[in-house]
Each structure stands twice: as C-alpha cells, then as structure tokens.
Design a protein around this motif. Structure first.
Motif, PDB file in Angstrom:
ATOM      1  N   ARG A  43      87.315  82.509 106.467  1.00  0.00           N
ATOM      2  CA  ARG A  43      88.767  82.516 106.209  1.00  0.00           C
ATOM      3  C   ARG A  43      89.222  81.162 105.691  1.00  0.00           C
ATOM      4  NH1 ARG A  43      88.906  85.433 111.132  1.00  0.00           N
ATOM      5  NH2 ARG A  43      89.441  83.519 112.248  1.00  0.00           N
ATOM      6  N   THR A  44      88.662  80.092 106.249  1.00  0.00           N
ATOM      7  CA  THR A  44      89.059  78.744 105.824  1.00  0.00           C
ATOM      8  C   THR A  44      88.629  78.461 104.394  1.00  0.00           C
ATOM      9  OG1 THR A  44      88.869  77.945 108.090  1.00  0.00           O
ATOM     10  CG2 THR A  44      88.853  76.288 106.336  1.00  0.00           C
ATOM     11  N   SER A  45      87.396  78.853 104.031  1.00  0.00           N
ATOM     12  CA  SER A  45      86.869  78.536 102.698  1.00  0.00           C
ATOM     13  C   SER A  45      87.518  79.374 101.623  1.00  0.00           C
ATOM     14  CB  SER A  45      85.353  78.740 102.677  1.00  0.00           C
ATOM     15  OG  SER A  45      85.028  80.104 102.930  1.00  0.00           O
ATOM     16  N   ASN A  46      88.012  80.584 101.949  1.00  0.00           N
ATOM     17  CA  ASN A  46      88.577  81.470 100.939  1.00  0.00           C
ATOM     18  C   ASN A  46      90.086  81.504 100.945  1.00  0.00           C
ATOM     19  OD1 ASN A  46      86.030  82.224 100.103  1.00  0.00           O
ATOM     20  ND2 ASN A  46      85.891  83.909 101.557  1.00  0.00           N
ATOM     21  N   SER A  47      90.730  80.669 101.758  1.00  0.00           N
ATOM     22  CA  SER A  47      92.184  80.705 101.862  1.00  0.00           C
ATOM     23  C   SER A  47      92.828  80.138 100.607  1.00  0.00           C
ATOM     24  CB  SER A  47      92.639  79.889 103.084  1.00  0.00           C
ATOM     25  OG  SER A  47      94.035  79.757 103.093  1.00  0.00           O
ATOM     26  N   PRO A  48      93.696  80.903  99.895  1.00  0.00           N
ATOM     27  CA  PRO A  48      94.358  80.378  98.694  1.00  0.00           C
ATOM     28  C   PRO A  48      95.202  79.164  99.005  1.00  0.00           C
ATOM     29  CG  PRO A  48      94.587  82.773  98.844  1.00  0.00           C
ATOM     30  CD  PRO A  48      94.027  82.308 100.146  1.00  0.00           C
ATOM     31  N   ALA A  49      95.853  79.166 100.193  1.00  0.00           N
ATOM     32  CA  ALA A  49      96.699  78.029 100.540  1.00  0.00           C
ATOM     33  C   ALA A  49      95.881  76.759 100.658  1.00  0.00           C
ATOM     34  CB  ALA A  49      97.436  78.310 101.859  1.00  0.00           C
ATOM     35  N   THR A  50      94.665  76.879 101.241  1.00  0.00           N
ATOM     36  CA  THR A  50      93.802  75.716 101.367  1.00  0.00           C
ATOM     37  C   THR A  50      93.367  75.206 100.005  1.00  0.00           C
ATOM     38  OG1 THR A  50      92.977  76.571 103.471  1.00  0.00           O
ATOM     39  CG2 THR A  50      91.663  74.858 102.387  1.00  0.00           C
ATOM     40  N   GLU A  51      92.978  76.132  99.095  1.00  0.00           N
ATOM     41  CA  GLU A  51      92.559  75.725  97.758  1.00  0.00           C
ATOM     42  C   GLU A  51      93.707  75.060  97.013  1.00  0.00           C
ATOM     43  OE1 GLU A  51      91.001  79.070  95.811  1.00  0.00           O
ATOM     44  OE2 GLU A  51      89.265  79.300  97.115  1.00  0.00           O
ATOM     45  N   LEU A  52      94.927  75.561  97.195  1.00  0.00           N
ATOM     46  CA  LEU A  52      96.073  74.999  96.503  1.00  0.00           C
ATOM     47  C   LEU A  52      96.333  73.582  96.977  1.00  0.00           C
ATOM     48  CD1 LEU A  52      98.417  75.451  94.534  1.00  0.00           C
ATOM     49  CD2 LEU A  52      99.755  76.349  96.454  1.00  0.00           C
ATOM     50  N   SER A  53      96.180  73.349  98.298  1.00  0.00           N
ATOM     51  CA  SER A  53      96.469  72.028  98.829  1.00  0.00           C
ATOM     52  C   SER A  53      95.439  71.002  98.384  1.00  0.00           C
ATOM     53  CB  SER A  53      96.512  72.076 100.363  1.00  0.00           C
ATOM     54  OG  SER A  53      95.240  72.405 100.878  1.00  0.00           O
ATOM     55  N   LEU A  54      94.228  71.475  98.019  1.00  0.00           N
ATOM     56  CA  LEU A  54      93.176  70.558  97.614  1.00  0.00           C
ATOM     57  C   LEU A  54      93.206  70.250  96.134  1.00  0.00           C
ATOM     58  CD1 LEU A  54      90.224  71.962  99.736  1.00  0.00           C
ATOM     59  CD2 LEU A  54      91.491  69.861 100.143  1.00  0.00           C
ATOM     60  N   GLU A  55      94.027  70.940  95.356  1.00  0.00           N
ATOM     61  CA  GLU A  55      94.114  70.675  93.926  1.00  0.00           C
ATOM     62  C   GLU A  55      94.675  69.282  93.690  1.00  0.00           C
ATOM     63  OE1 GLU A  55      93.261  72.271  91.249  1.00  0.00           O
ATOM     64  OE2 GLU A  55      92.401  73.997  92.297  1.00  0.00           O
ATOM     65  N   GLU A  56      94.052  68.550  92.788  1.00  0.00           N
ATOM     66  CA  GLU A  56      94.549  67.225  92.458  1.00  0.00           C
ATOM     67  C   GLU A  56      95.840  67.345  91.649  1.00  0.00           C
ATOM     68  OE1 GLU A  56      91.576  65.097  90.405  1.00  0.00           O
ATOM     69  OE2 GLU A  56      90.135  65.143  92.074  1.00  0.00           O
ATOM     70  N   PRO A  57      96.840  66.539  91.981  1.00  0.00           N
ATOM     71  CA  PRO A  57      98.104  66.626  91.247  1.00  0.00           C
ATOM     72  C   PRO A  57      97.928  66.240  89.785  1.00  0.00           C
ATOM     73  CG  PRO A  57      98.058  64.680  92.666  1.00  0.00           C
ATOM     74  CD  PRO A  57      96.851  65.509  93.013  1.00  0.00           C
ATOM     75  N   GLU A  58      98.559  66.996  88.886  1.00  0.00           N
ATOM     76  CA  GLU A  58      98.475  66.684  87.466  1.00  0.00           C
ATOM     77  C   GLU A  58      99.326  65.455  87.156  1.00  0.00           C
ATOM     78  OE1 GLU A  58      99.564  70.013  85.171  1.00  0.00           O
ATOM     79  OE2 GLU A  58      97.948  71.312  85.910  1.00  0.00           O
ATOM     80  N   GLU A  59      98.867  64.718  86.143  1.00  0.00           N
ATOM     81  CA  GLU A  59      99.608  63.523  85.747  1.00  0.00           C
ATOM     82  C   GLU A  59     100.942  63.935  85.145  1.00  0.00           C
ATOM     83  OE1 GLU A  59      99.017  59.538  82.962  1.00  0.00           O
ATOM     84  OE2 GLU A  59      97.421  61.037  83.175  1.00  0.00           O
ATOM     85  N   ALA A  60     102.008  63.372  85.669  1.00  0.00           N
ATOM     86  CA  ALA A  60     103.348  63.732  85.218  1.00  0.00           C
ATOM     87  C   ALA A  60     103.797  62.785  84.108  1.00  0.00           C
ATOM     88  CB  ALA A  60     104.327  63.676  86.381  1.00  0.00           C
TER      89      ALA A  60
END
Length: 214
Positions: free
Chosen positions: A81-98
């Motif tokens: 559940r932890t490895s496949n959680s979309p919320a977890t994957e989203l939080s680990l995404e590196e922020p794009e340069e603004a």
C-alpha cells in the motif's frame, strides 16, 4: 524513500506475495509432518498415546507457523500500500522550476530564448554556406542578436552575420560578412571560400576607412 527504493519495493511485493502463497501450503504441511514424526517416535509411549501426541504436536506446530506467516503477510500488504500510494508518489515528485515572479525577469528570459533560437537557426541553415558542416554549424559559436539574427565571430572586428527574412511566402536565411568596427558594408556570402577571402582582406589591408571588396 528514493524512487529507486520505491521501484524495488513495488517489484518485490508481487514476488513476496507469490512466495508467501507457496509457503502457506508447504510450511504447515512440513510442520505437521515434523510434529507427527516427533510424537510418534517418542520413546516409552504406547502406540495409541504416541499417535495422539504426534497429531497434537503436528497441529500445534502448524498453527504456530501459520500465525507467523499471517503476521508476515500483514507487513507485506502494508508495504504494498505504501509503495503504490498515489499520494506518496505525488509527495515525492521534485518541484518544477518556476518562472520568476517579476515581469521584467520573464521578459529577460524570453529575450534570451529568442536569441538562443536565432543562434540555433543560424547553425542549422548554415549548410548553404558551409555544406561540409566544418565550422558554421557549431551552434555554440553563434551569438544571437535578436530573435531573427545572429553573429559568428571570425576575428577581431569580423563576423559572419545571419538574418532570417520572413517578408516573403517562405522564410529566407541570409548570410553575409560584416566588419562593424571599420563600418564595412556587409557582403552577402554563399561559400566558405568567399568568407576566407573576405577575412583575408580584412586582416591584411591597412586600417583605413574603405569597404572590403565584394
């Protein structure tokens, strides 16, 4: 958890689930057999008591093993559940340069992008002058002037100048030799021989206010 660790965990959980499913069959059966063998071969017991003791030991050992397997399965499901959680994957995404918040800073970036685009086009279309791609196709040596023109430094005060003409039905990509320091009129060029001859005139002639011969 890094992305690599996430990928390993995601790959490991299906394999672990298959392994546990097999162990659920094999290990309890082995435990029951082991317990039965120990009970049946206990010294000094009548055959009836030995059989009963063997059955009890086999069932008890099998039950203990099943409890351990159930605990392992619960941990495996939690990991999945932890490895496949979309919320977890989203939080680990590196922020794009603004982009910068100030409009002038954005304008500066757009100007630099336009100049880089002109340098790219100057190198890309340079085969009409340098068909072998021996020199003028090196994008890093072109410097964009604006969005439609760029300059290639040849020597002190001498350049190949590129300009894109969008006035007609199809864009034209024009190249010329210029020496702005001596106010030399630009000379259209169509070959590297011509560029070499014009540069030679520029370097060897006396410093006086006269145009380079076409």
């Amino acid at each position: 958890m890094s992305r690599t660790k996430q990928a390993l965990a995601a790959a490991a959980t299906p394999i672990g689930a298959i392994a546990v499913a097999g162990l659920e069959v094999v290990i309890p059966a082995a435990a029951a057999c082991t317990g039965g063998w120990v009970g049946s071969n206990a010294p000094g017991l009548p055959s009836g008591w030995a059989g009963a003791l063997g059955g009890a030991l086999g069932l008890g050992l099998a039950a203990g093993v099943m409890q351990l397997l159930n605990s392992f399965k619960a941990s495996l499901r939690a990991l999945n559940r932890t490895s496949n959680s979309p919320a977890t994957e989203l939080s680990l995404e590196e922020p794009e340069e603004a982009l910068p918040s100030h409009p002038q800073d954005v304008m500066d970036l757009l100007t630099q992008a336009a100049q880089a685009g002109a340098a790219h086009e100057a190198a890309f279309h340079s085969r009409k002058v340098d068909p072998a791609g021996a020199l003028l196709d090196k994008k890093e040596l072109w410097v964009g002037v604006d969005g439609t023109s760029a300059m290639f430094h040849l020597a002190d005060g001498a350049y190949v100048y590129y300009e894109k003409d969008d006035s007609g039905k199809h864009p034209r990509h024009e190249y010329s030799f210029v020496a702005p320091a001596t106010r030399t009129e630009s000379v259209p060029v169509t070959s590297m021989d011509q560029v070499r001859d014009l540069l030679e005139q520029h370097v060897t002639r006396e410093l006086k206010d006269e145009p380079v011969a076409a």
